[in-house]
Design an enzyme around this catalytic site. Structure first.
Site, PDB file in Angstrom:
ATOM      1  N   HIS A 263       0.957  -1.158  -0.042  1.00 19.08           N
ATOM      2  CA  HIS A 263      -0.072  -0.163  -0.082  1.00 19.08           C
ATOM      3  C   HIS A 263       0.683   1.047   0.017  1.00 19.08           C
ATOM      4  CE1 HIS A 263      -3.240  -2.680   0.565  1.00 19.08           C
ATOM      5  NE2 HIS A 263      -2.939  -2.811   1.866  1.00 19.08           N
ATOM      6  N   ASP A 314      -4.941  -8.217  -3.268  1.00 19.14           N
ATOM      7  CA  ASP A 314      -5.164  -8.268  -1.622  1.00 19.14           C
ATOM      8  C   ASP A 314      -6.627  -8.901  -1.014  1.00 19.14           C
ATOM      9  OD1 ASP A 314      -5.276  -7.250   0.901  1.00 19.14           O
ATOM     10  OD2 ASP A 314      -5.067  -5.107   0.293  1.00 19.14           O
TER      11      ASP A 314
END
Lengths: 440, 440
Positions: A263, A314
């Protein structure tokens, strides 16, 4: 075994035409371009053949939340995710992960990094084999036919200085030394690698991060961490340590070219310098970052500073690395007002060699002699890609292709997906049954 | 003709199970839910049946730019788009539009609003029939089997107070009165409606906007305009008129519930009040707005203020209204840090009744007795939707479905797409040939 590819991407800004690949013992042994017609016995691959895609950040079990994820904030969403985690055992986890890895295979993903923290039974009681959950994940990847890097995750606290909640107890080995003791029992294989992960600075204190980083150094293994996904993580970290999460990771010895920051949405100038200077990898997960209202990370600035780019699906709201690739560029356009920070070539590198590198598969991610024969063919027989030319194909695939366009997937020379269907799994049925089972 | 739907969305937050639809003369005449098994002779539609999707903002010819769009800014991109526009004539435009409308049909789009400004021949010389281009577009939609609203566009200036460039001369009727004179010659039909558009405050002065708005009022026709897509438009408008584009449109009498503001990315507080107060429609085109680095409009605030929501695939970098629908919500999450501003129900309304309303098809967009029998069935036999339940299906479709999941499309009771294939067009081939033709 010989393959004749209508087009193949061998690196660079465009695709080559009429490429013959020869595979022996799971590796490319020769490669010829402009081969006018296929030799007898070679398998013809119409469309564009790419190196196998790497999904550098996966929580397989989150797939069961697709369409069911509620909550106004990341933190509310996490409560729902925890409720799901509580329901899983090695059987149900293994069945679900098999189906999800099958969905990845259909999307052209030949290697996945499973950021794996659901280690123990209810209330944190270890299973008879303390790595039973890990083993379930490894069997799942093998069954689905794809390579796996187990990013075995250290998770020790419910927040900085906060105790573990009941479900979080399932994630914890008590101490970093306990984590080392357990992961040292995990065996790797030709298709399963072992790597390390620090869940986040929320869940692992600096001394424990140092222990995990030392283990990864010693093993020359990948080391991943969630970094600055939400502003609240930064605030808590600065409040407690007087440092950003990236600075804490740096001081604990975690940052290196084997490190992947997942991220990295809310970074300081100094964070960008640290990650770039270490030649660390950035793993962007844009479809999840959209879903969880994380914000838009500064991928372009990180890459300019020296970081490498990789991609992850993810939480699996979507499993489509073409969608992730274009979203890196498109989401940055939305906040910068400028186009073209990331070229199609750079985004395709992120989806292939960048991700493989982040997962420790240095011999995969390129179509080249000596590399592992992991490759994927995208059909051009869809409305999405109709009208492309040799010059525009790479850009068309990155900007417009769908996982649904993947026709053929080969891993280590083995055919896993043929004509868009998995060779050994009824993936749709496995997904439906395994997801129904966890919610029943 | 009777259809038995495994699931159908009849409005509201979830889908109904086992729905029998009866269609006579192109309209729904009866509708029964929980019909245990299909009656003999009814067509079985496995999956979820939705009202026909409406693509409220299209520039069909932009499809030929897919994978070829260059330029660092919106304005550079526009140069490339103009180079394409210069190459088109009624034949090549018609062939390309047919293929693009075919791609839309495959994506479940049963009505399109073509924001049509390429009216005249080279250097602005009218064709023998001054509406030859419009006719080509109408024939294209009819050939592809979908409904069309020609949003015939007034375009008079190259910028506020600036002359037309050579290619822009093809867009212009000289004066708003010239525009009225030409559009009054266009005939509509049961599947082709006529609406008006003001290209933008850049291209049409306030007096001319008033003339177009008056025409639309008189005809009770839709009126669309590009509004505040780029900050530079706002700056030029305020500089010249001391007002925002929305204020200029408002003062010219353009704002009403028949008005659709396309993009509306960079609005003031007052703009939001004006559009909401008029119960105007907002047409979001998120995949194009991403592509062109426009920014993220405040759809949630506009809707709260009273505006209606619709969707468009605009430049056709992607033709997938599910992707547009979720992007409205997901892009807002990226800039607000909050989830759930738009419910799945609201987004599906935008893709269906919201868009149909914006295009003047008030009798389409809902599965209900008396409505036009325009409907679309999404298959659940893909990895994307596997694992959904009746409760989560609407959310799953909005958040995870792809245009590739559309199996059946019916327009006015006529079967246009069956088993994911167009009944009368080889759309992939038409796209490839028509796009190659314009670039050759």
């Amino acid at each position: 075994m010989k393959y004749w590819c209508e087009y193949a991407w061998l690196g660079g800004a465009s695709v080559a035409r009429s490429v013959e690949l020869e595979v022996v013992d799971g590796r490319f042994v020769s490669l010829r371009t402009d081969v006018a017609s296929e030799s007898s016995g070679s398998t013809v691959l119409p469309g564009v053949t790419l190196p196998g895609l790497a999904n550098a950040h996966s929580h397989a079990f989150h797939r069961a939340l697709r369409g069911r994820a509620r909550g106004d904030t990341f933190w509310d969403w996490r409560d729902g995710m925890y409720a799901l985690a509580e329901r899983l055992d090695p059987d149900s986890y293994g069945t679900l992960a098999t189906a999800v890895f099958g969905e990845m295979a259909l999307a052209g993903i030949t290697a996945v990094g499973e950021f794996h923290y659901l280690h123990h039974g209810p209330r944190g009681v270890p299973y008879d084999d303390p790595n039973e959950m890990t083993r379930a994940v490894a069997v799942a990847a093998t069954t689905a036919g794809i390579r796996l890097t187990v990013l075995d995750t250290c998770y020790l606290a419910g927040g900085i200085g906060e105790p573990l909640s009941p479900v979080q107890q399932r994630f914890s080995d008590g101490t970093a030394e306990g984590w080392v003791e357990r992961v040292d029992l995990i065996a790797s294989s030709p298709s399963v690698k072992l790597g390390a992960a620090v869940h986040s600075v929320r869940a692992v204190d600096p001394d424990s991060i140092a222990t995990v980083a030392k283990w990864a150094d010693h093993q020359i293994a990948p080391l991943h961490a969630h970094v600055s996904e939400q502003p609240a993580e930064n605030a808590a970290c600065i409040d407690r340590y007087g440092k950003t999460p990236t600075e804490v990771l740096g001081q604990a010895g975690a940052l290196s070219e084997r490190f992947t920051a997942v991220h990295a949405t809310h970074l300081s100038e100094r964070d960008i310098e640290l990650l770039g200077g270490a030649a660390a990898t950035l793993c962007m997960c844009p479809t999840t970052e959209r879903d969880l209202a994380d914000g838009v990370g500064e991928a372009h600035r990180l890459v300019t500073a020296g970081a490498k780019l990789s991609l992850g699906s993810d939480s699996h709201a979507v499993i489509d690395l073409f969608e992730e690739a274009r979203a890196v560029e498109l989401d940055e356009r939305l906040v910068t007002g400028t186009r073209g920070g990331h070229s199609a070539e750079a985004l395709m590198n992120a989806a292939t060699s960048g991700g493989q590198r982040a997962l420790g598969w240095h011999e995969a991610g390129r179509i080249a002699v000596g590399q592992l024969a992991d490759f994927v063919t995208v059909g051009l027989d869809s409305v999405r890609l109709a009208g492309s030319t040799q010059d525009s194909l790479l850009s068309s695939i990155v900007m417009s292709a769908s996982a649904a366009d993947v026709r053929t997937v080969v891993v280590g020379g083995d055919l896993i997906v043929d004509a868009g269907a998995h060779k050994s799994l009824d993936v749709e049925r496995e997904l439906a049954m395994s997801i129904a089972a966890v919610w029943d």
